[in-house]
Motif scaffolding. Structure first.
Motif, PDB file in Angstrom:
ATOM      1  N   GLY A 478       0.803  -1.216   0.000  1.00 53.18           N
ATOM      2  CA  GLY A 478       0.000   0.000   0.000  1.00 53.18           C
ATOM      3  C   GLY A 478       0.835   1.265   0.000  1.00 53.18           C
ATOM      4  N   ILE A 479       2.134   1.137   0.293  1.00 53.40           N
ATOM      5  CA  ILE A 479       3.008   2.301   0.308  1.00 53.40           C
ATOM      6  C   ILE A 479       3.454   2.675  -1.107  1.00 53.40           C
ATOM      7  CG2 ILE A 479       5.320   1.252   0.427  1.00 53.40           C
ATOM      8  CD1 ILE A 479       3.961   3.907   2.848  1.00 53.40           C
ATOM      9  N   ALA A 480       3.275   1.774  -2.081  1.00 50.58           N
ATOM     10  CA  ALA A 480       3.809   1.985  -3.437  1.00 50.58           C
ATOM     11  C   ALA A 480       3.330   3.281  -4.092  1.00 50.58           C
ATOM     12  CB  ALA A 480       3.494   0.781  -4.314  1.00 50.58           C
ATOM     13  N   PRO A 481       2.018   3.590  -4.101  1.00 52.70           N
ATOM     14  CA  PRO A 481       1.604   4.827  -4.782  1.00 52.70           C
ATOM     15  C   PRO A 481       2.145   6.086  -4.121  1.00 52.70           C
ATOM     16  CG  PRO A 481      -0.240   3.845  -3.602  1.00 52.70           C
ATOM     17  CD  PRO A 481       0.855   2.839  -3.607  1.00 52.70           C
ATOM     18  N   PHE A 482       2.480   6.030  -2.832  1.00 56.53           N
ATOM     19  CA  PHE A 482       3.009   7.206  -2.145  1.00 56.53           C
ATOM     20  C   PHE A 482       4.404   7.576  -2.656  1.00 56.53           C
ATOM     21  CE2 PHE A 482       0.346   5.977   1.812  1.00 56.53           C
ATOM     22  CZ  PHE A 482      -0.794   6.440   1.182  1.00 56.53           C
ATOM     23  N   ARG A 483       5.133   6.601  -3.152  1.00 51.70           N
ATOM     24  CA  ARG A 483       6.471   6.879  -3.679  1.00 51.70           C
ATOM     25  C   ARG A 483       6.400   7.881  -4.825  1.00 51.70           C
ATOM     26  NH1 ARG A 483       9.143   3.562  -7.754  1.00 51.70           N
ATOM     27  NH2 ARG A 483      11.394   3.967  -7.862  1.00 51.70           N
ATOM     28  N   GLY A 484       5.426   7.699  -5.719  1.00 53.14           N
ATOM     29  CA  GLY A 484       5.264   8.648  -6.816  1.00 53.14           C
ATOM     30  C   GLY A 484       4.849  10.018  -6.316  1.00 53.14           C
TER      31      GLY A 484
END
Length: 611
Positions: A478-484
């Motif tokens: 769930g942290i993946a989209p926050f990287r962008g």
């Protein structure tokens, strides 16, 4: 499942407990817990009282429920259909029963069916489901008749075909499309989006050996993605993936159905009488499509993600040659077997191959089986980069890339111990193929992911548009989209000190995703919370620990709080932590605190994307 749920929810209105006529029994070992007291101890000064059945005989607190069943009350309620079938697990008076020899094979044992005797007369057996899918062999011009296609039931279902249709069949052919890397064109997700075979530019495993769940990163080359569709990729958006069933699983099913190998890839006319299948979001209408049996099972029907339903079991029963197998399947469909059927459905998901192996005498026609299987639906994955700034040079050409992260989902399997989900398993297979080719010396492996522009207007993408302070809370993938988000924001000097990330993981040594890949100031904006190392805290604990920061952000102009990840555990825990923050910092009662966050959600300041 059982009797426990019925006891928790209370008996039906027309149910009369035996305890109304008999003295209640005492079971201290079952009723005792630290949070409850034994209400059934004999009272010598009072005569025994007749009473109705009460949940107090079994449980009096959530602690009792969890101690006895190993599940929370909510988990039990979620598994209950509410139809009173739990009361049908016991034998019913007035019925004659017979012992039925059960199939003695590993697949049947793995189903966990609790069947001892079956009523001699079964009632409320549903009718055979309507067949809405038909397969017709495409005959070529020949003076000699073609052999009968034993794997389909068109002859009995459609009758004779007129000369006009026969002539039409001779001119039909498959479309020129490589269905090994993308689905047939009729599997169109949503107009005007079409499935595009995006080449994998690079892939790697983000987690390390020992991680509880494996997570993979993918760089997908979208340089040649059709631009006429008009919707660009956005930070926080999600792409759709038309993941196929595993080819080995498809072949196994075709083997179990005795479909000859020479027919599996042979063109066939698919005729449907109604519905959207085999498209995804097409119109509800009749269709005529030339395809193959393999493509239909690979791209159009889900063979493992849904629990079996009665139409499927009814079809298997109709074509079971063994009388005992037929009786068991009909029992699962009948009213008398409702309790066993509910336990059957609420257990681990059962694949089609498992059912066909458990009842080996049942060989239904493929087209009839396709009529009752669920549609194979696309999966959606959030972008983990800023798609406007991600380019690489390869072969002297600039390639535009999008990035995603995928965590592999696993579940028990009767043959292999465990099996992966349709989407995540496909990604893992493609990643491993790519890396194996690289190790073998191939510098540019040709491995593809069938994708389409998906939810570019989803909540995360729509709300990540302001310059106000932001708190991003996530766990696992769930942290993946926050990287962008962070990469995009840290390019703006005015926003560098206005974004904070709380990342929940188990162990930073093995499953911290994208460590060191968030851009400049990463150590200032990101806080990692480990549940298996160090202080052993969950991300929801850190949310409450950072109450001052949370309260400041949510009450700032254009302040945003984003939550992304699993709804169970993390999502529920974070929501509760946010409510407690509002209680503490806002001096609110709990219901007032809930209403506070609901209002923030309504105005777009509190955004959740959970699954």
């Amino acid at each position: 499942m059982s009797a426990t749920v019925e006891q928790l929810m209370g008996p039906p209105a027309d149910y009369v407990s035996e305890e109304e006529t008999f003295t209640p029994s005492i079971a201290p070992s079952l009723t005792y817990s630290e949070d409850s007291e034994d209400q059934d101890e004999p009272q010598p000064e009072e005569a025994p009282r007749r009473r109705r059945a009460s949940t107090r005989l079994i449980v009096q607190s959530a602690a009792d429920v969890q101690r006895i069943t190993g599940e929370s009350t909510q988990q039990l309620l979620n598994r209950c259909c509410g139809g009173g079938c739990c009361m049908k697990l016991q034998k019913q008076d007035g019925l004659e029963y017979e012992h039925i020899p059960l199939p003695d094979n590993e697949a049947f044992h793995s189903l966990g069916l609790k069947i001892d005797e079956i009523p001699t007369v079964l009632t409320k057996i549903p009718d055979m489901p309507d067949q809405v899918t038909f397969l017709q062999s495409i005959r070529r011009v020949s003076n000699t008749p073609s052999p009968t296609d034993s794997a389909i039931s068109v002859g009995s279902q459609l009758g004779s075909i007129g000369s006009a249709i026969e002539a039409k069949l001779k001119n039909l052919s498959l479309e020129e499309l490589d269905t090994s890397i993308q689905p047939p064109s009729f599997v169109q997700p949503h107009h005007p989006h079409h499935v595009f075979p995006a080449r994998i530019h690079n892939t790697r495993e983000l987690t390390r050996p020992g991680a509880e769940k494996r997570t993979y990163h993918f760089d997908l080359d979208i340089t040649d993605y059709p631009h006429e569709e008009g919707v660009d990729f956005k930070v926080g958006g999600a792409i759709g993936i038309s993941a196929p069933n595993d080819s080995a699983a498809v072949d196994h099913i075709l083997d179990l159905l005795l479909v000859p190998r020479y027919l599996r890839d042979k063109p066939v006319l698919l005729r449907t009488t109604r519905g959207r299948w085999p498209t995804v979001w097409g119109e509800d209408e009749a269709r005529e499509i030339v395809t193959t049996r393999r493509d239909l099972l690979t791209w159009c029907s889900d063979i493992q993600s849904y629990p079996p339903n009665k139409p499927l079991l009814r079809v298997l029963a109709e074509h079971a040659l063994d009388p005992n197998e037929k009786k068991i399947l009909l029992f699962l469909c009948a009213g008398e077997g409702q309790g066993v059927f509910c336990d059957f459905r609420t257990g681990p998901y059962i694949s089609l191959a498992q059912l066909l192996s458990a009842f080996p005498s049942s060989k239904p026609p493929l087209d009839l089986l396709l009529s009752v299987l669920q549609q194979l639906m696309p999966r959606f994955y959030s972008l983990s980069n800023d798609p406007h700034e991600s380019y690489e040079i390869r072969d002297g050409k600039q390639h535009r890339l999008i990035e995603i992260a995928v965590t592999v989902q696993e579940m028990p399997d009767w043959r292999m111990g465990c099996r992966t989900g349709v989407g995540s398993g496909f990604f893992e297979r493609q990643s491993r193929k790519f890396m194996e080719l690289q190790r073998a010396g191939d510098k540019a492996p040709q491995i593809h992911i069938p994708m389409f522009k998906g939810l570019m207007a989803n909540p995360l993408a729509k709300e990540f548009v302001s310059d106000g302070p932001m708190l991003l809370i996530g766990a696992g993938v769930g942290i993946a989209p926050f990287r962008g988000f962070v990469q995009h924001r840290l390019k703006n000097a005015n926003c560098a000190n206005k974004v904070w990330v709380l990342q929940g993981i188990r162990d930073s040594l093995i499953d911290e995703l994208y460590n060191g890949e968030w851009g400049v100031h990463e150590e200032k904006v990101k806080k990692v919370v480990q549940s298996r190392r160090g202080e052993s805290r969950y991300v929801q604990d850190e949310v409450f620990h950072q109450a001052d920061l949370v309260w400041s952000i949510i009450n700032s102009v254009d302040g945003r709080v984003f939550v992304c990840g699993s709804s169970q555990g993390m999502g529920e825990g974070v929501e509760d932590a946010l409510i407690r923050v509002a209680q503490s910092k806002g001096n609110l009662e709990r219901e007032e605190a809930k209403r506070f966050w609901e209002l923030k959600r309504d105005v777009g300041q509190y955004i959740t994307e959970t699954w």
